[in-house]
Design a protein around this motif. Structure first.
Motif, PDB file in Angstrom:
ATOM      1  N   GLY A 275       1.179  -1.570  -0.507  1.00  0.00           N
ATOM      2  CA  GLY A 275      -0.202   0.056   0.192  1.00  0.00           C
ATOM      3  C   GLY A 275       1.151   1.114   0.086  1.00  0.00           C
ATOM      4  O   GLY A 275       0.780   1.955  -0.361  1.00  0.00           O
ATOM      5  N   LYS A 278       4.139   1.567  -4.532  1.00  0.00           N
ATOM      6  CA  LYS A 278       5.384   1.291  -6.054  1.00  0.00           C
ATOM      7  C   LYS A 278       5.033   1.062  -6.953  1.00  0.00           C
ATOM      8  O   LYS A 278       6.114   0.940  -7.549  1.00  0.00           O
ATOM      9  CB  LYS A 278       6.089  -0.101  -4.892  1.00  0.00           C
ATOM     10  N   THR A 279       3.514   1.493  -6.951  1.00  0.00           N
ATOM     11  CA  THR A 279       3.110   1.082  -9.027  1.00  0.00           C
ATOM     12  C   THR A 279       3.380   2.273  -9.611  1.00  0.00           C
ATOM     13  O   THR A 279       3.775   2.671 -10.795  1.00  0.00           O
ATOM     14  CB  THR A 279       1.734   0.448  -9.108  1.00  0.00           C
TER      15      THR A 279
HETATM   16  P1  ADP Z   1       2.083  -0.913  -3.412  1.00  0.00           P
HETATM   17  O1  ADP Z   1       3.398  -0.682  -3.391  1.00  0.00           O
HETATM   18  O2  ADP Z   1       1.494  -2.373  -2.225  1.00  0.00           O
HETATM   19  O3  ADP Z   1       1.868  -1.344  -4.439  1.00  0.00           O
HETATM   20  P2  ADP Z   1      -0.220   0.005  -4.989  1.00  0.00           P
HETATM   21  O4  ADP Z   1       0.645   0.522  -5.524  1.00  0.00           O
HETATM   22  O5  ADP Z   1      -1.040  -0.733  -5.009  1.00  0.00           O
HETATM   23  O6  ADP Z   1       1.050  -0.207  -4.005  1.00  0.00           O
HETATM   24  O7  ADP Z   1      -0.682   0.985  -3.953  1.00  0.00           O
HETATM   25  C1  ADP Z   1      -1.686   1.547  -2.967  1.00  0.00           C
HETATM   26  C2  ADP Z   1      -3.023   2.446  -3.832  1.00  0.00           C
HETATM   27  O8  ADP Z   1      -2.401   3.666  -2.826  1.00  0.00           O
HETATM   28  C3  ADP Z   1      -3.046   2.723  -5.346  1.00  0.00           C
HETATM   29  O9  ADP Z   1      -4.725   2.685  -4.849  1.00  0.00           O
HETATM   30  C4  ADP Z   1      -2.694   4.053  -5.577  1.00  0.00           C
HETATM   31  O10 ADP Z   1      -3.347   4.683  -6.426  1.00  0.00           O
HETATM   32  C5  ADP Z   1      -2.358   4.037  -4.267  1.00  0.00           C
HETATM   33  N1  ADP Z   1      -1.801   5.517  -4.370  1.00  0.00           N
HETATM   34  C6  ADP Z   1      -0.146   5.506  -4.822  1.00  0.00           C
HETATM   35  N2  ADP Z   1       0.116   6.421  -4.139  1.00  0.00           N
HETATM   36  C7  ADP Z   1      -0.513   7.935  -3.309  1.00  0.00           C
HETATM   37  C8  ADP Z   1       0.097   8.696  -3.053  1.00  0.00           C
HETATM   38  N3  ADP Z   1       0.751   9.189  -3.371  1.00  0.00           N
HETATM   39  N4  ADP Z   1      -1.542   9.188  -2.607  1.00  0.00           N
HETATM   40  C9  ADP Z   1      -2.518   8.713  -2.642  1.00  0.00           C
HETATM   41  N5  ADP Z   1      -2.779   7.325  -3.500  1.00  0.00           N
HETATM   42  C10 ADP Z   1      -1.810   7.096  -3.738  1.00  0.00           C
END
Ligand code: ADP
Ligand code: MG
Length: 666
Positions: A275, A278-279
């Motif tokens: 969460g 990273k994506t």
């Molecule tokens: P992980 O690191 O587990 O892969 P994700 O990339 O799936 O996490 O991101 C988790 C969620 O947080 C997604 O729904 C993404 O759109 C959201 N997200 C990522 N960065 C931010 C940010 N800076 N502010 C708000 N939401 C974010």
């Protein structure tokens, strides 16, 4: 030295079984080390048994009796050793009743339980003699005893010289015993001390060669495609997203930007808790590559995850003018052909997929960046194969994403030489997931809570117990739980299910309905562990939570708490210290550390290891030994006189780890 087929007891059939398990020579036979050992040197007196694994020696007090319970057979016996009495039951092994009679002496090994004050063992293992007994991986038609007999013959037909792989001076330097001796003790241990020496020798060689192979595959500091990044690029990317980046995300993408423009090949591991976002960093990297005219391939461990990434790439990157598409194994023939076309002619700049990305039929127009998500799920071979898709002289850049923090020394063996970027915070507004352990008696209250949640529109993941490594049993457990909940306590809810072996279309359908809010609950196996993003889900139930590793529980829990509502994770099982860690902390790094401490690196690795390139062998989880072999290899690499020896080791590593590294291109 003999050939495998010259051993007594090896006919065409066994030869085939052995070959299926990668054993085609005497050396390979001896290198198939026991999975573990039973220490039957010092049996525990019955009066001193505790609720754990013990070895017991005693006399059968009366001849065993056979019972039947609903088609299941149970052979029961009682064993005494003068200090107390132990009751023993073998289920589904009716022949056990004729194996021994009153007065026989018996040496057994198994987990002790207590019932009404009486110690018992279920399905204990019978041990031949006092000593340290090896346990081998089960192969059909080749019981452990037979395997031992083959190992004996193999050892007898082999001299020290022909077994040896490391020169005397080197063994003296690092305190390593001879190889034949090590094999002898590994298969027929005479004492714990000698077994430890054997393990050290074999593990040392194993790790050394593995790292030599990694070194040959790709190092930092090798020439890479220089990208033409501009200062304003990063700001432009972040301002096109619907959210502003956290500091960690911003710094991580800056690291990537610097790598890409350095002229060297990037080898970067991006670590951040579930969460942490990273994506978005990965997509930023893809955008940077595309700006310089290069394609990016992003490999995810599961089809579901690849689909989710593709959907969010379409959403986040298309406003920036980046084209992307999906390549997975389940595309129809027509779709697949079209996808391959877009990849080959460069009309897709970002290609997201599963392992299908590395298949031979895929050719890229201009691959410059390779991203692997949930990195620890892939073997070195798969990662390397993807990198090699680039062709040409300069290496493709590599970015690996992982939510599982590991010490640097472990990263070295899992990923090779990488630099690490760390995202330490989560996007603002996230509430920690509240976690409770729910004992059996409180189940109905849990169901009430879920029903009430559903009324408010809150969704729930329901994760079924992990049944060994057996996909079929896991599927069965999901189906049964689903039927039970649907007919019984939760029949008012809209339920769906997802598990590993399910037909892909069904699985995708269930998950996308759940994601769209059309289902209240998704009953699932741990396939949902990695990455699935459903912001409306606020409840996570994990059945039989004690069967999961802490790091894995944390990953599962990370599926909720993604929206702005308060989320709950319920761990079904008896409260204990291990599960209590989960209720006390929401910090993945802290939890992984506890997991490592409690189970030791070997077990911790075990749960991470799916598809990992390192073959099961001694040493995989031994952090100190990893450090020692890393230092050893470094000093060899720095000494010009050792060039030939290092080359010899690399050649050897190719023989040993050939199947791991060979991607079909050389
Ligand atoms: P992980 O690191 O587990 O892969 P994700 O990339 O799936 O996490 O991101 C988790 C969620 O947080 C997604 O729904 C993404 O759109 C959201 N997200 C990522 N960065 C931010 C940010 N800076 N502010 C708000 N939401 C974010
Ligand atoms: Mg992720």
């Amino acid at each position: 030295m003999k050939q495998l087929e010259e051993l007594r007891g090896v006919g065409p059939k066994r030869l085939e079984t052995l070959a299926k398990n990668g054993i085609t020579s005497l050396g390979a036979l001896l290198a198939a080390l026991p999975l573990g050992y039973v220490d039957a040197l010092n049996p525990t007196p019955i009066e001193r048994l505790t609720e754990q694994v013990h070895c017991v020696e005693g006399l059968i007090l009366e001849s065993p009796r056979r019972h039947y319970y609903g088609g299941k057979s149970a052979v029961k016996a009682r064993i005494g050793d003068g200090s107390g009495v132990l009751s023993v039951t073998w289920f589904n092994q009716p022949w056990m009743s004729s194996q021994f009679k009153k007065g026989d002496s018996l040496l057994i090994y198994g987990k002790v339980g207590f019932y009404q004050g009486m110690a018992n063992m279920v399905n204990p293992r019978k041990i031949q003699r006092r000593g340290i007994e090896p346990i081998y991986r089960a192969m059909p038609g080749l019981p452990g005893k037979t395997f031992s007999a083959l190992a004996r013959q193999a050892l007898d037909s082999m001299t020290d010289e022909c077994a040896e792989t490391l020169p005397q001076w080197f063994r003296d330097n690092y305190g390593l015993c001879g190889k034949r001796f090590a094999w002898e003790q590994a298969h027929f241990p005479q004492s714990q001390t000698l077994l430890d020496q054997a393990k050290r020798r074999l593990a040392f060689e194993n790790l050394l060669l593995y790292q030599a192979a990694l070194l040959a595959v790709g190092q930092r500091g090798q020439a890479g495609l220089p990208l033409k990044g501009q200062e304003g690029d990063l700001n432009r990317y972040w301002s096109a997203l619907p959210f502003s980046p956290t500091d960690g995300q911003r710094t991580a993408l800056q690291d990537v930007f610097d790598d890409l423009n350095s002229g060297y090949a990037m080898r970067r591991l991006l670590q951040g808790d579930v969460g942490s976002g990273k994506t978005a960093v990965a997509f930023g990297a893809a955008w940077l590559a595309a700006r310089s005219g290069y394609q990016c391939a992003m490999m995810a461990p599961t089809e579901i995850l690849a689909q989710q990434h593709a959907a969010s790439a379409a959403k986040l990157l298309s406003p920036l003018g980046i084209t992307s598409g999906l390549l997975t194994g389940s595309l129809g023939t027509g779709e697949r052909r079209a996808a391959l076309g877009h990849i080959a002619d460069g009309s897709w700049q970002l290609i997201i997929g599963t392992q299908a990305l590395i298949s031979d039929t895929v050719s890229y127009q201009n691959l410059g960046l390779v991203i692997t998500d949930e990195q620890h799920r892939f073997g070195v071979r798969q990662r390397q194969a993807l990198a090699e898709k680039k062709g040409g002289e300069a290496q493709a850049h590599m970015l690996a994403l992982s939510a599982t923090p590991i010490p640097r020394s472990l990263a070295l063996v899992m990923y090779g030489d990488v630099e690490v970027s760390l995202i330490q915070e989560k996007p603002p507004g996230r509430l920690p997931v509240k976690t409770r352990v729910v004992p059996e008696g409180k189940r109905s209250q849990l169901f009430d809570y879920i029903l009430a949640g559903a009324k408010r529109g809150e969704q729930c993941f329901y994760v079924c117990p992990l049944v060994e490594e057996d996909e079929e049993l896991n599927a069965k457990s999901v189906k049964e739980t689903y039927q039970y909940l649907k007919k019984g306590p939760l029949k008012a809810l809209r339920l769906g299910m997802a598990y590993g072996q399910q037909d892909n279309a069904d699985k995708t359908h269930a998950i996308s309905r759940f994601a769209a809010g059309e289902l209240d609950m998704l009953v699932a196996s741990s396939v949902i562990e990695v990455g699935v993003d459903v912001p409306g889900a606020t409840i996570m139930v994990i059945e039989d939570a004690d069967r999961f590793g802490l790091a894995q529980l944390h990953q599962l829990r990370g599926r909720v708490g993604r929206g702005d509502k308060e989320s709950w994770c319920f761990l079904l099982g008896q409260p204990n210290d291990r599960l209590q860690v989960m209720t006390q902390s929401d910090d993945g790094f802290f939890i992984a550390q506890k997991d490592l401490e409690q189970r030791g690196p070997g077990q911790f690795f075990g749960t991470l290891q799916h598809g990992h390139g390192l073959p099961d062998a001694f040493g995989v989880g031994d952090v100190r030994l990893i450090e020692e072999t890393t230092r050893c290899l470094k000093s060899l690499a720095q000494d010009p006189k050792q060039g030939p020896f290092l080359e010899y080791l690399t050649g050897l590593s190719r023989d040993v780890f050939g199947s791991v590294f060979n991607s079909g291109r050389h």
